[in-house]
Enzyme design. Structure first.
Site, PDB file in Angstrom:
ATOM      1  NE  ARG A  21     -17.818  -3.681 124.500  1.00 46.93           N
ATOM      2  CZ  ARG A  21     -17.348  -2.841 125.420  1.00 46.93           C
ATOM      3  NH1 ARG A  21     -16.131  -3.006 125.913  1.00 46.93           N
ATOM      4  NH2 ARG A  21     -18.096  -1.851 125.867  1.00 46.93           N
ATOM      5  CG  ASP A  43      -9.858  -5.669 130.643  1.00 50.34           C
ATOM      6  OD1 ASP A  43      -9.665  -6.221 131.750  1.00 50.34           O
ATOM      7  OD2 ASP A  43     -10.647  -4.711 130.486  1.00 50.34           O
ATOM      8  CD  GLU A  66     -16.563  -9.338 128.650  1.00 49.91           C
ATOM      9  OE1 GLU A  66     -15.416  -9.345 128.174  1.00 49.91           O
ATOM     10  OE2 GLU A  66     -17.096  -8.328 129.152  1.00 49.91           O
TER      11      GLU A  66
HETATM   12  P1  NAI Z   1     -13.801   6.017 120.240  1.00 52.06           P
HETATM   13  O1  NAI Z   1     -15.160   5.953 119.641  1.00 52.06           O
HETATM   14  O2  NAI Z   1     -13.284   7.315 120.770  1.00 52.06           O
HETATM   15  O3  NAI Z   1     -12.727   5.477 119.184  1.00 52.06           O
HETATM   16  C1  NAI Z   1     -12.898   4.314 118.438  1.00 52.06           C
HETATM   17  C2  NAI Z   1     -12.063   4.473 117.174  1.00 52.06           C
HETATM   18  O4  NAI Z   1     -12.092   3.229 116.473  1.00 52.06           O
HETATM   19  C3  NAI Z   1     -12.607   5.549 116.229  1.00 52.06           C
HETATM   20  O5  NAI Z   1     -11.574   6.426 115.825  1.00 52.06           O
HETATM   21  C4  NAI Z   1     -13.150   4.729 115.055  1.00 52.06           C
HETATM   22  O6  NAI Z   1     -13.017   5.418 113.803  1.00 52.06           O
HETATM   23  C5  NAI Z   1     -12.241   3.521 115.106  1.00 52.06           C
HETATM   24  N1  NAI Z   1     -12.780   2.364 114.402  1.00 52.06           N
HETATM   25  C6  NAI Z   1     -14.067   2.045 114.128  1.00 52.06           C
HETATM   26  N2  NAI Z   1     -14.118   0.881 113.443  1.00 52.06           N
HETATM   27  C7  NAI Z   1     -12.835   0.472 113.284  1.00 52.06           C
HETATM   28  C8  NAI Z   1     -12.250  -0.653 112.661  1.00 52.06           C
HETATM   29  N3  NAI Z   1     -12.989  -1.596 112.051  1.00 52.06           N
HETATM   30  N4  NAI Z   1     -10.904  -0.751 112.671  1.00 52.06           N
HETATM   31  C9  NAI Z   1     -10.134   0.189 113.271  1.00 52.06           C
HETATM   32  N5  NAI Z   1     -10.639   1.271 113.887  1.00 52.06           N
HETATM   33  C10 NAI Z   1     -11.982   1.416 113.902  1.00 52.06           C
HETATM   34  O7  NAI Z   1     -13.788   4.890 121.364  1.00 52.06           O
HETATM   35  P2  NAI Z   1     -12.806   4.773 122.621  1.00 52.06           P
HETATM   36  O8  NAI Z   1     -13.342   5.543 123.764  1.00 52.06           O
HETATM   37  O9  NAI Z   1     -11.417   5.023 122.176  1.00 52.06           O
HETATM   38  O10 NAI Z   1     -13.014   3.226 122.989  1.00 52.06           O
HETATM   39  C11 NAI Z   1     -12.603   2.184 122.125  1.00 52.06           C
HETATM   40  C12 NAI Z   1     -13.255   0.903 122.581  1.00 52.06           C
HETATM   41  O11 NAI Z   1     -12.719   0.534 123.850  1.00 52.06           O
HETATM   42  C13 NAI Z   1     -14.776   1.006 122.836  1.00 52.06           C
HETATM   43  O12 NAI Z   1     -15.503   0.803 121.646  1.00 52.06           O
HETATM   44  C14 NAI Z   1     -15.024  -0.088 123.822  1.00 52.06           C
HETATM   45  O13 NAI Z   1     -15.389  -1.262 123.119  1.00 52.06           O
HETATM   46  C15 NAI Z   1     -13.675  -0.311 124.498  1.00 52.06           C
HETATM   47  N6  NAI Z   1     -13.688   0.012 125.932  1.00 52.06           N
HETATM   48  C16 NAI Z   1     -13.279  -0.968 126.802  1.00 52.06           C
HETATM   49  C17 NAI Z   1     -13.256  -0.723 128.161  1.00 52.06           C
HETATM   50  C18 NAI Z   1     -12.768  -1.754 129.149  1.00 52.06           C
HETATM   51  O14 NAI Z   1     -12.993  -1.593 130.367  1.00 52.06           O
HETATM   52  N7  NAI Z   1     -12.114  -2.816 128.725  1.00 52.06           N
HETATM   53  C19 NAI Z   1     -13.717   0.574 128.699  1.00 52.06           C
HETATM   54  C20 NAI Z   1     -14.069   1.547 127.672  1.00 52.06           C
HETATM   55  C21 NAI Z   1     -14.064   1.257 126.344  1.00 52.06           C
END
Ligand code: NAI
Length: 330
Positions: free
Chosen positions: A234, A258, A263
């Site tokens: 994000r 990305d 945005e």
């Molecule tokens: P997920 O929920 O499986 O994993 C997120 C991880 O980040 C969790 O293990 C959580 O404990 C950790 N986390 C939470 N707060 C944190 C912090 N302050 N510092 C470090 N780690 C922290 O989510 P997933 O599926 O891996 O997605 C991650 C992010 O990717 C989403 O939140 C979304 O914002 C982004 N995303 C971007 C996309 C794109 O097209 N550019 C598409 C899909 C997701």
């Protein structure tokens, strides 16, 4: 059930029409993004379907609720754009697609790392102009470098699996570390150690109060000289103005994003013949070592198929009062 789809493109319609043949929901597509003004388009619909940059703040949700909307279907994973407290107050159920293709995003992040390390973005333009000189294109081996992965959720772990194949050392930070590393080769450390030790830092965590602007002048100062930073998560994880300073004083050796904090007015649109007023983004894009993709990391055929299937299954489970399918979050 009638569903008003906001912020739709041709490709959304293609996938949703295909998979709606099974469900036969009454779908009305709107190009308009969802915000307090456009919410009224949902008149007569029991559900709305929204995307990452739609406004799901208190005002929009209250307006939707007044119109009789009961369900908000997010056709994305992140829900930082949604005021969950306001949704609860208005009796709205919010459902999302928690996992549609973590591979898509992890692979995109790897593509961005390789583009910066081997300057593919420069080479592509150069050879199209029949310029085959190598001056300025020297890259660096990933092998034996240290990559810091911030966030070891679904995407972070797949990224680590891919990175293991490159023979890099992987450091990771997550406030909720996984118990089972599933045979992956990486070490958890605190954030400061990750910043100090990594040649490449990649953000795979959600945007929360804690992670807002986590990459700022102070954290950049802790990083290695010439650090490469990747953000597919994000935009607001990075303070863009601080990043510009880091790039100008060469502390940051490369940036691939990305996502971008501001945005929503720009991404997903053809702005090629418009004057872009966002000077911060334009300054960022003027650096030769900055690569921007327009929130494209999720955008694969597999992901689009899964987004459509899960979103429609979510709607069906809401209709049947059985929220166990898909990803209810409220
Ligand atoms: P997920 O929920 O499986 O994993 C997120 C991880 O980040 C969790 O293990 C959580 O404990 C950790 N986390 C939470 N707060 C944190 C912090 N302050 N510092 C470090 N780690 C922290 O989510 P997933 O599926 O891996 O997605 C991650 C992010 O990717 C989403 O939140 C979304 O914002 C982004 N995303 C971007 C996309 C794109 O097209 N550019 C598409 C899909 C997701």
């Amino acid at each position: 059930m009638k569903i008003a789809f906001f912020n739709t493109k041709e490709y959304d319609r293609e996938f949703f029409d295909k998979y709606n043949e099974e469900y036969q929901f009454e779908i009305e597509y709107f190009k308009a993004e969802l915000n307090p003004k456009t919410a009224k388009l949902a008149y007569g619909s029991e559900a709305v379907c929204a995307f990452v940059n739609d406004n799901l703040g208190d005002e929009t949700l209250t307006e939707l609720s007044k119109l009789g909307v009961k369900l908000v279907l997010l056709r994305c994973a992140g829900f930082n754009n949604c005021d969950l407290g306001a949704a609860k107050q208005n009796g709205l159920v919010i459902m999302r697609v928690p996992e549609y293709s973590p591979f898509a995003v992890a692979e995109h992040a790897v593509g961005l790392i390789l583009s910066l390390s081997r300057k593919f973005h420069k080479a592509y333009n150069r050879t199209r102009d029949a310029n085959f000189s190598l001056e300025g294109l020297m890259g660096f081996d990933l092998h034996a470098k240290t990559v810091g992965v911030i966030g070891t959720g679904k995407i972070g772990l797949i990224l680590i699996k891919i990175l293991n194949g490159f023979g890099v050392k992987v450091l990771a930070y997550d406030p909720y570390p996984v118990q089972d590393k599933k045979g992956l080769d990486f070490e958890y450390c605190d954030l400061k150690t990750l910043y100090v030790s990594s040649d490449i830092i990649t953000l795979q965590c959600p945007l929360t109060k804690d992670s807002f602007h986590m990459v700022n002048s102070e954290s950049i100062n802790d990083m290695k000289d010439g650090v490469i930073i990747i953000n597919t998560s994000r935009g607001a994880l990075i303070n863009a103005k601080d990043m510009i300073l880091g790039l100008k004083n060469k502390k940051v050796g490369g940036l691939a994003i990305d996502v971008y904090e501001e945005e929503s007015e720009i991404f997903f649109k053809d702005m090629s013949s418009k004057i872009i007023e966002d000077d911060t983004l334009m300054r960022l894009m003027s650096f030769p070592n900055v690569l921007v993709t327009g929130h494209q990391a999720f955008f694969t055929d597999t992901a689009m198929e899964n987004i459509a299937k899960t979103t429609l299954a979510n709607a069906k489970s809401f209709q049947e009062q059985n929220y166990s399918v898909g990803g209810t979050i409220v």
